[in-house]
Scaffold this motif. Structure first.
Motif, PDB file in Angstrom:
ATOM      1  N   UNK A 158     -33.722 -18.066 -23.517  1.00 63.56           N
ATOM      2  CA  UNK A 158     -34.893 -17.922 -24.379  1.00 63.56           C
ATOM      3  C   UNK A 158     -34.555 -17.289 -25.725  1.00 63.56           C
ATOM      4  N   UNK A 159     -33.395 -16.654 -25.829  1.00 62.47           N
ATOM      5  CA  UNK A 159     -32.977 -16.062 -27.107  1.00 62.47           C
ATOM      6  C   UNK A 159     -32.617 -17.187 -28.075  1.00 62.47           C
ATOM      7  N   UNK A 160     -33.120 -17.110 -29.293  1.00 61.50           N
ATOM      8  CA  UNK A 160     -32.908 -18.165 -30.279  1.00 61.50           C
ATOM      9  C   UNK A 160     -31.425 -18.339 -30.601  1.00 61.50           C
ATOM     10  N   UNK A 161     -31.022 -19.585 -30.781  1.00 63.46           N
ATOM     11  CA  UNK A 161     -29.637 -19.873 -31.168  1.00 63.46           C
ATOM     12  C   UNK A 161     -29.307 -19.326 -32.548  1.00 63.46           C
ATOM     13  N   UNK A 165     -25.766 -17.751 -33.850  1.00 68.16           N
ATOM     14  CA  UNK A 165     -25.088 -18.240 -35.051  1.00 68.16           C
ATOM     15  C   UNK A 165     -24.915 -17.130 -36.072  1.00 68.16           C
ATOM     16  N   UNK A 166     -25.889 -16.235 -36.151  1.00 60.47           N
ATOM     17  CA  UNK A 166     -25.768 -15.115 -37.083  1.00 60.47           C
ATOM     18  C   UNK A 166     -24.609 -14.203 -36.697  1.00 60.47           C
ATOM     19  N   UNK A 167     -24.474 -13.934 -35.399  1.00 60.40           N
ATOM     20  CA  UNK A 167     -23.368 -13.088 -34.948  1.00 60.40           C
ATOM     21  C   UNK A 167     -22.020 -13.735 -35.188  1.00 60.40           C
ATOM     22  N   UNK A 172     -18.028 -12.073 -35.472  1.00 59.99           N
ATOM     23  CA  UNK A 172     -17.988 -11.507 -34.131  1.00 59.99           C
ATOM     24  C   UNK A 172     -17.461 -12.546 -33.150  1.00 59.99           C
ATOM     25  N   UNK A 173     -16.782 -12.070 -32.127  1.00 61.41           N
ATOM     26  CA  UNK A 173     -16.326 -12.972 -31.071  1.00 61.41           C
ATOM     27  C   UNK A 173     -17.520 -13.425 -30.241  1.00 61.41           C
ATOM     28  N   UNK A 174     -17.290 -14.451 -29.429  1.00 58.74           N
ATOM     29  CA  UNK A 174     -18.367 -14.960 -28.580  1.00 58.74           C
ATOM     30  C   UNK A 174     -18.858 -13.874 -27.620  1.00 58.74           C
ATOM     31  N   UNK A 175     -17.936 -13.161 -27.007  1.00 55.20           N
ATOM     32  CA  UNK A 175     -18.313 -12.117 -26.068  1.00 55.20           C
ATOM     33  C   UNK A 175     -19.064 -10.983 -26.762  1.00 55.20           C
ATOM     34  N   UNK A 176     -18.607 -10.600 -27.962  1.00 54.75           N
ATOM     35  CA  UNK A 176     -19.279  -9.530 -28.696  1.00 54.75           C
ATOM     36  C   UNK A 176     -20.669  -9.971 -29.127  1.00 54.75           C
ATOM     37  N   UNK A 177     -20.813 -11.229 -29.478  1.00 55.29           N
ATOM     38  CA  UNK A 177     -22.129 -11.750 -29.838  1.00 55.29           C
ATOM     39  C   UNK A 177     -23.077 -11.681 -28.649  1.00 55.29           C
ATOM     40  N   UNK A 181     -25.729  -8.844 -29.300  1.00 54.83           N
ATOM     41  CA  UNK A 181     -26.904  -9.465 -29.912  1.00 54.83           C
ATOM     42  C   UNK A 181     -27.789 -10.154 -28.876  1.00 54.83           C
ATOM     43  N   UNK A 182     -27.201 -11.083 -28.107  1.00 50.49           N
ATOM     44  CA  UNK A 182     -27.992 -11.902 -27.198  1.00 50.49           C
ATOM     45  C   UNK A 182     -28.530 -11.076 -26.030  1.00 50.49           C
ATOM     46  N   UNK A 183     -27.661 -10.298 -25.393  1.00 51.09           N
ATOM     47  CA  UNK A 183     -28.074  -9.540 -24.209  1.00 51.09           C
ATOM     48  C   UNK A 183     -29.162  -8.508 -24.515  1.00 51.09           C
ATOM     49  N   UNK A 184     -29.048  -7.715 -25.597  1.00 46.99           N
ATOM     50  CA  UNK A 184     -30.152  -6.797 -25.899  1.00 46.99           C
ATOM     51  C   UNK A 184     -31.482  -7.497 -26.154  1.00 46.99           C
TER      52      UNK A 184
END
Length: 295
Positions: A158-161, A165-167, A172-177, A181-184
């Protein structure tokens, strides 16, 4: 018959069906609460259960249910979180992902008594855990994982793509993103899923009869040593929960006031599950407003 009349008839049928569902739910909840609440008191909630005389309470069963719930979430949530992140962020669209999703759906459709029997054969007998809180928590993990995994996956999706993309555009790496960003941003939905699954686990009985046992031994609530056999924190002791207690007092027939005890216990169980569902909605809305800065 014109289209307007057809639409009105279809709408009326839908309203009737919805009213029937709501009416059945209100009738069940009202009957349980009306017949059970008169038997609920402070003494009932804080006194130990009695087997052969009247006047027993549900102190140990209530604590066992909460303890088992916490232990189940400690075991199942990290697994569900990792699975949800993989399915949402990493899993390719191939046969392996399809197999994983099918396995999750099959696991969610298994009867709880089958999961309990599996836990009895594997954990209680094969691993020699005996009837214990830990065996019950592991069995309930299989029961809880599908719902919790699906909840985590849907919350992440449900988190917007645009946030992903901003991260990535900031280097930022995929994991850091994902973690930063996504998890919070998905926390409100994940918390809602946790609370809803907690309500489902709290009312489970069939799986626990075969794993956690049907007895509630007297424990010392002042003994904080989890290795002691009399400690309330010992995960290897048998633990009768509220749902199992309802089944037990009505099947054994040795408690004089079995009807009032089961009615009061049912009311407490329903109230706790309703609180789980209400808190899930309130907490989810509060977290969403907090993290999206909406009013």
């Amino acid at each position: 018959m014109n289209s307007k009349t057809t639409n009105n008839i279809a709408t009326g049928i839908i309203y009737v069906l919805v009213a029937a569902v709501v009416g059945i739910l209100i009738f069940l909840l009202g009957y349980i609460l009306i017949t059970g609440l008169p038997h609920v008191s402070w003494h009932f909630l804080t006194s130990a259960a009695q087997s052969f005389r009247a006047g027993g309470g549900i102190r140990d069963q209530l604590f066992n249910s909460l303890y088992l719930l916490v232990l189940t979430l400690i075991i199942s949530f990290p697994i569900a979180l990792g699975s949800g992140i993989y399915l949402s962020e990493y899993a390719p669209n191939n046969w392996l992902t399809g197999l994983i999703r099918t396995a999750i759906e099959v696991l969610s459709s298994l009867p709880s008594v089958v999961i309990g029997l599996f836990g009895y054969l594997l954990f209680v007998i094969q691993f020699r855990m005996g009837f214990s809180i830990l065996a019950g928590a592991i069995a309930l993990t299989f029961f809880n994982l599908p719902l919790l995994t699906r909840s985590v996956e849907e919350s992440l999706e449900d988190v917007s793509d645009l946030q992903r993309e901003a991260g990535l555009s900031l280097g930022l790496s995929h994991w850091k993103t994902i973690t930063g960003i996504v998890l919070p941003a998905a926390v409100p939905g994940i918390l809602t899923g946790i609370i809803l699954s907690a309500g489902r686990v709290f009312g489970e009985a069939a799986a626990l009869i075969y794993t956690a046992g049907q007895s509630a031994p007297i424990v010392n609530y002042s003994n904080w040593n989890p290795m002691s056999t009399t400690s309330f924190l010992n995960p290897m002791r048998p633990a009768e929960t509220l749902a199992v207690h309802i089944w037990k007092v009505n099947t054994e027939g040795v408690t004089p006031d079995a009807l009032s005890i089961s009615s009061g216990t049912s009311a407490v169980l329903i109230i706790v599950i309703l609180l789980f569902n209400l808190s899930a909605r309130l907490l989810g809305n509060w977290m969403y407003k907090k993290m999206t800065a909406t009013k």
